[in-house]
Design a protein around this motif. Sequence first.
Motif: not given
Length: 647
Positions: A222-223, A225-227, A229-230, A482, A485
Motif C-alpha cells: 500500500y505504501g 503504491n499510494r497513487n 489508491y488515490t 489515497p 488502508l
Amino acid sequence: MLSFFRRLSKSKIGTGIMALILIAILAGFAIADISNFGSGKIGLGGSTGALASVGNQDVTEREASEAMQRRLQEARQQRPEADYNSVISDLPAVINALIDQSTMLAFADKYGFPLSKRLVDAEIAQLPNTKGLDGKFSEQAYQQFLAQQRLTDPQVRRILSGGLLQRLMLTPIATNARVPVGMATPYASLLLEAREGEAAIVPTELFKAGLKPTDAQIQQFYGANRNRYTVPEQRALRIARIGAEQVAGVVPSDKEITDYYNANKTAYAPSDTRSLTQVVVPDQPTANAIAQRVKGGQTLSAAAAPAGAHAALTTLTDQSRAAYSSVAGDKTANAVFAAANGALVGPIQSDFGWVIVKIDAVKAGGGKTIEQARAEIATKLTADKRKSAIEDLVDKVQTALDDGSNFAEAVAAAKLPVTTTPLITSAGTSRVDAAYKAPAELAPVIKTGFEIAPNDPPEIVALGGDAGYAVVSPGQVLPAAPAPLTSIRDRVATDWIVDQANRKAEAVAKQIADRASAGAPIADAVKAAGVTLPPSRPIAARRIEISDQRGNVPPALRALFTTATGKARMLANPAGGGYFIVKTNKITPGNALSAPQLITQVQSQLSEATAQDYAEQFTAALRKEMGAKRNESAIAAFRTRLLTSGN
C-alpha cells in the motif's frame, strides 16, 4: 500505412499536424462547445509572464493555461477523475503549437502579410453559436458567445488569425510534394514481406495459487503504491436553483391582459381573405378604357384583351390584406379590402403601373373577443413575466455577489432555497452513497462547482433550455488523497497477489524467451519451464496485413515484425494477465514489382508524409528567421504550477 512509414523514416510529426492540434486546442469552439475555454484563470497563479517570444509576439502563461484547461476538460469527458497529471504529457505539444502560431503572426507582421478584417470576419461567422434564428451571423449571438466563453473579440481574432496564417502559408509549401517511384518501390516491397514464427503465453492466473499476504506485506505494498489508491477530489456543493419553481406565483393581472388585448387589437380583429382578378397596364388612358368596358358588362379578361401585351392579367386566390399589400402596395390593398364583394376597384396608380381589380370572392375571418382571447393572452404574458422574473432574480443575486456578499447572503436576499450535495466527485457520483447521482440537468453546475476554488466567489450557471439558472459554491472540499488502508484492505491484498503472480509469470516468460533465442523451439522452451502452460502456436503474416489494421495490431504479430530471425522476444500482454513470447523463424522478402498499384499507393502516401515534413521544415525556418526563444525556466515553473494546482 502512412503512420508505419513515418516510423520507418523517423520523421517528426509535421507542422501541418501541429496546426491541427493548435486549432483543436485553441480554436476548438469552432467545431465544438468550449464552456471552459478562457475561464478567466490567468496562469494558475495570476502570472502573465512569457513562456516564449517570437519577434513582437509572446506566448503567455495565460494562453498556455487556457489551452491546458481545454485539454483537461476533453480528458474528463473520457475519465471524470482526470487531473493535470493525466494530460501533462501534452504540454510540450501545446507550447510548441503556441510558438508556431506566434511565429506565423510575427512573420506576417514583419513582412506585410496582413489578414483583412473581412477575412477574419468570415471565419467568425462560421463559428457555431454566433448565428441568429435565420441561420445568419448575429452580432447579438456573437456577443453572447464571447460572454459565455469569457473571451474578448481580440482574443478570438488572434486565434483565428493564427489558424488562417497557417493554412495560407503552409498550404503552398506542402502542396504537390512528389516522391519518385524509385523511392516508393522499396517501401512497397517491404509491405509485402512475409514472416513466420511461434508464440506462447504465460498467464498470470497460473501463479496465484497459495499466495496470501501478511499484514506487513499489505502495508508495504500500500505504501509503495499510494497513487494507485488515490481517491479523486470530492466536494459538497451548495446549489440554489433559479427557475420555474421560484416564480410559480407570478401571473398577469386582468389589467395587463386587457392592455395587451387593446394594444394588439388588429391581431384579434375580424379579418377576411379575398380572391381577385387584376390587370396592370402602363398608362391611365388604357386603364380607363378597360374599366369602362367592365362597367359595360364585359369580364375583366375580355376588357383587357384589346390592350394585348401591354396588359398583365393575373388571378389571386384567398389573399390576406398583408399578402396582397406585399404584391400591389398599401394604397391598392387598402382600396381593394375596403370594397364590397363583386366590386371593381380602380384604376389606381401603383409602383408597377395602373391597376384595375375585380373582387371575385370574399371569405370573412373570425376574430376574437377579449374573453375568447383571455386564456391565450394569459399564457403568453405568464411565460413572459416569469422569464423576466427569473432574469430579475439572476440580476439581484449577481449584484449581491458583485457587492461582496457570500453565497449564503446572496441567496438569502433573493429568498432562494438551497440544497447541498453529499461529497461527490466531478462526475456527480458519491463514494459514500453508491445510489446517489446528480441530476443530469445539473451537469454544468457540477462542472463549474469543481472548477472554482473554494475561496472564489460563487458563480451563476445557465442550465440550458428553459431550466433556468443555478448559483453554485463549493462547501466541504476533500483534496485528492489515497483511500485509508482499512477501507480498501481486501483490494490491496488482491492487488498484492496479482503483483506477485505477475512477477513469477514474468520470470518464467523471460526464461522461455532466453532459451528460444539461444536456438530452442518455443515448444521445447515451454516444456522446459517446469510449469504447465498453454501450448505454443504458429503465427504468420505479411507486413501489409498489420499496417492496414491502423494500430489495432495484436501484440504477438507486432513482436513478430520487430524481432530478428531466430530470436525471441518477451512482452507484457497489453490487456493484462500475463506475458507473450514470440520467436521469428523465417522472413520472406517482398517484391513490389508484381504489384504496381501498391507502388502507386505508397508513392501517394509518402508524398503526404513529405508534404508534412516540408511544412515542418518551413515552420522551423520561420522560427529561426524570427528568433523564436523559449523561456525554459518559465515553462518549468508553469508545469509545476499545473501539477500542484489541484484541478
